[in-house]
Design a protein around this motif. Structure first.
Motif, short mmCIF file in Angstrom:
data_model
loop_
_atom_site.label_atom_id
_atom_site.label_comp_id
_atom_site.label_asym_id
_atom_site.label_seq_id
_atom_site.Cartn_x
_atom_site.Cartn_y
_atom_site.Cartn_z
N SER A 75 0.84 -1.20 0.00
CA SER A 75 0.00 0.00 0.00
C SER A 75 0.87 1.24 0.00
CB SER A 75 -0.91 -0.01 1.23
OG SER A 75 -1.86 -1.04 1.11
N THR A 153 -3.45 -6.14 5.21
CA THR A 153 -4.87 -6.47 5.00
C THR A 153 -5.70 -5.87 6.12
OG1 THR A 153 -4.61 -8.52 6.24
CG2 THR A 153 -4.39 -8.68 3.83
N ILE A 177 -17.28 -7.46 6.43
CA ILE A 177 -17.06 -6.74 5.16
C ILE A 177 -17.80 -7.45 4.02
CG2 ILE A 177 -15.34 -6.02 3.45
CD1 ILE A 177 -13.31 -5.87 5.78
N PHE A 181 -20.74 -6.02 1.48
CA PHE A 181 -20.63 -6.02 0.02
C PHE A 181 -21.83 -6.72 -0.62
CE2 PHE A 181 -16.42 -4.67 -1.75
CZ PHE A 181 -15.96 -4.06 -0.61
N HIS B 156 -5.81 -5.84 -8.14
CA HIS B 156 -6.04 -4.96 -6.99
C HIS B 156 -7.47 -5.06 -6.49
CE1 HIS B 156 -2.66 -2.72 -5.66
NE2 HIS B 156 -2.37 -2.17 -6.83
N MET B 157 -8.41 -4.85 -7.43
CA MET B 157 -9.79 -4.67 -6.98
C MET B 157 -10.44 -6.00 -6.61
SD MET B 157 -12.51 -2.14 -8.71
CE MET B 157 -11.41 -0.92 -9.36
N MET B 161 -9.37 -6.98 -2.93
CA MET B 161 -10.44 -6.74 -1.97
C MET B 161 -11.00 -8.05 -1.43
SD MET B 161 -12.04 -3.35 -3.73
CE MET B 161 -13.20 -2.79 -2.50
N THR B 164 -9.15 -8.76 1.45
CA THR B 164 -9.26 -7.56 2.30
C THR B 164 -7.96 -6.75 2.32
OG1 THR B 164 -8.59 -8.47 4.47
CG2 THR B 164 -10.91 -8.74 3.83
N LEU B 166 -5.56 -3.75 1.91
CA LEU B 166 -5.71 -2.29 1.96
C LEU B 166 -5.46 -1.67 0.58
CD1 LEU B 166 -6.09 0.31 3.70
CD2 LEU B 166 -3.62 0.24 4.12
N TYR B 169 -8.43 -1.31 -1.74
CA TYR B 169 -9.31 -0.18 -1.45
C TYR B 169 -8.71 1.13 -1.95
CZ TYR B 169 -12.21 -3.25 1.37
OH TYR B 169 -13.05 -4.27 1.76
N ALA B 172 -9.17 1.24 -5.71
CA ALA B 172 -10.57 1.51 -6.07
C ALA B 172 -10.92 2.98 -5.86
CB ALA B 172 -11.50 0.61 -5.25
N ILE B 173 -10.43 3.58 -4.76
CA ILE B 173 -10.69 5.00 -4.50
C ILE B 173 -10.10 5.84 -5.64
CG2 ILE B 173 -10.08 6.95 -2.99
CD1 ILE B 173 -10.21 4.91 -0.62
#
Lengths: 199, 189
Positions: A75, A153, A177, A181, B156-157, B161, B164, B166, B169, B172-173
């Motif tokens: 990230s 995660t 979560i 969804f 990624h998406m 996701m 889960t 990070l 997300y 996607a943003i």
């Protein structure tokens, strides 16, 4: 080697097949989703993520899926900026890197130009990477700093390489979560806004 | 047989494809393979980009003069030197999957849709050149962006996701913050 090829053929074939069946290969449907006039694909994607996530974390919890199969990406800030650049092309062209391949197979010829542009774009990035690393290193700075790689995660997967933001059992966090969804997929209306002029 | 699948059936089957892929092999991802395809072309032009160095103990080290291709112990070089690998075959098979779906059961792509999608024709116009230039530019942006982000919609998406992650997300943003207004402004009709 042969096993890898057969698995690639099976999963790639199935993925391309399903993408066409849910109309993710249709730019009219992608644009409809992005301009909020046809939410079919939003419902498909939300449900697919929630449903697969739910089963994945059950599989992890009972040991059916090895935690070593979990591959989480880092990230860093470039994920958001890269996503935005991606969003510009996605909103304009109506294809993703994967759907455009399946769309070409299904008979859409403009997908070929999308792929050609993609090959050039990917190569330009490969050539720019060293320069970006030296001159815009902030792109690769982590958004949240937990360990060296920051492959984070939300829910605990049991893979020690991937620290979780929530220290509750993985199935609880992922389950909540996933349910959000799946419920969202049911609740989102087929259409959020109308096009400005009827066609 | 209904040609297209409704969102619930489609969501379940799509979810099962992603789930079985991660359970049996690894998470699905597509955009990396564009780099492999590029390397198949350009690494023959400049051999320094893809070096295969056999070691005395029988193993092989993969290296590149390019810092990106040299990443992760030269995994891109290794894949380009051995294109019969899972990830690359996967993307080639997606073409076949799309073809099979259109051929058996459909939906087939209408003749007037084959080059220019209806929504483009109604908003931007019937010019062939404009659509192809637009698609080329859009393709450039999605792959440049995906490589900067380290993945695309599938990696990624969807896969991200599902786990889960990070990063899924964040991606996607980034995507929807731009793609939604671009689409709304560009395609009004």
């Amino acid at each position: 080697m042969l096993k890898q090829i057969i698995l690639g053929l099976l999963f790639g074939g199935a993925f391309g097949f399903v993408l066409h069946k849910v109309q993710a290969t249709d730019p009219n449907k992608i644009v409809g989703f992005l301009r909020l006039t046809d939410m079919h694909l939003a419902k498909v994607i939300l449900f697919a993520i929630g449903f697969s996530s739910f089963l994945l974390f059950i599989g992890l919890a009972i040991g059916l899926v090895p935690a070593s199969h979990i591959h989480v990406k880092a990230s860093y800030l470039g994920v958001i900026l890269g996503g935005s650049i991606f969003g510009l092309g996605f909103g304009l062209g109506g294809y993703c890197p994967g759907t455009t391949v399946a769309a070409w197979g299904a008979g859409r010829k403009d997908a070929i130009f999308m792929i050609l542009g993609g090959l050039v774009g990917a190569w330009v990035f490969v050539l720019c990477y060293g320069w970006l690393l030296n001159n815009m290193s902030w792109l690769f700075d982590s958004v949240v700093s937990i360990n060296e790689t920051n492959k984070i995660t939300l829910a605990d997967t049991g893979n020690i390489k991937n620290p979780a933001l929530f220290s509750l059992p993985g199935i609880v966090v992922a389950g909540v979560i996933a349910i959000i969804f799946m419920v969202a997929a049911f609740l989102i209306p087929d259409q959020i806004r109308n096009t400005t002029t009827a066609s | 047989m209904t040609q297209t699948w409704g969102w619930l059936k489609g969501g379940i089957v799509l979810g099962l494809v992603f789930l079985t892929a991660v359970a049996i092999v690894k998470p699905i991802g597509v955009s990396t393979q564009y780099v492999i395809a590029d390397c198949l072309i350009f690494c023959n032009v400049d051999p320094a980009l893809a070096q295969e160095i056999p070691q005395e103990d029988g193993s092989v080290i993969y290296k590149s003069s390019n810092p990106y291709l040299n990443k992760s112990k030269g995994k891109y070089v290794k894949a380009a030197k051995n294109p019969g690998n899972y990830g690359f075959v996967f993307v080639l098979a997606m073409f076949v999957g799309g073809w099979l779906a259109a051929k058996f059961g459909g939906p087939t792509v209408a003749d007037d849709e084959k080059w220019i999608p209806r929504v483009w024709r109604e908003n931007i116009g019937p010019s062939w050149g404009k659509r192809m230039a637009g698609a080329f530019f859009a393709g450039f942006m999605i792959l440049f962006g995906a490589r900067l982000a380290g993945g695309c919609t599938s990696g990624h998406m969807m896969s991200g996701m599902m786990q889960t992650s990070l990063s899924g997300y964040l991606f996607a943003i980034g995507v929807f913050t731009i793609a939604v207004p671009v689409s709304i402004l560009l395609f009004r009709r």
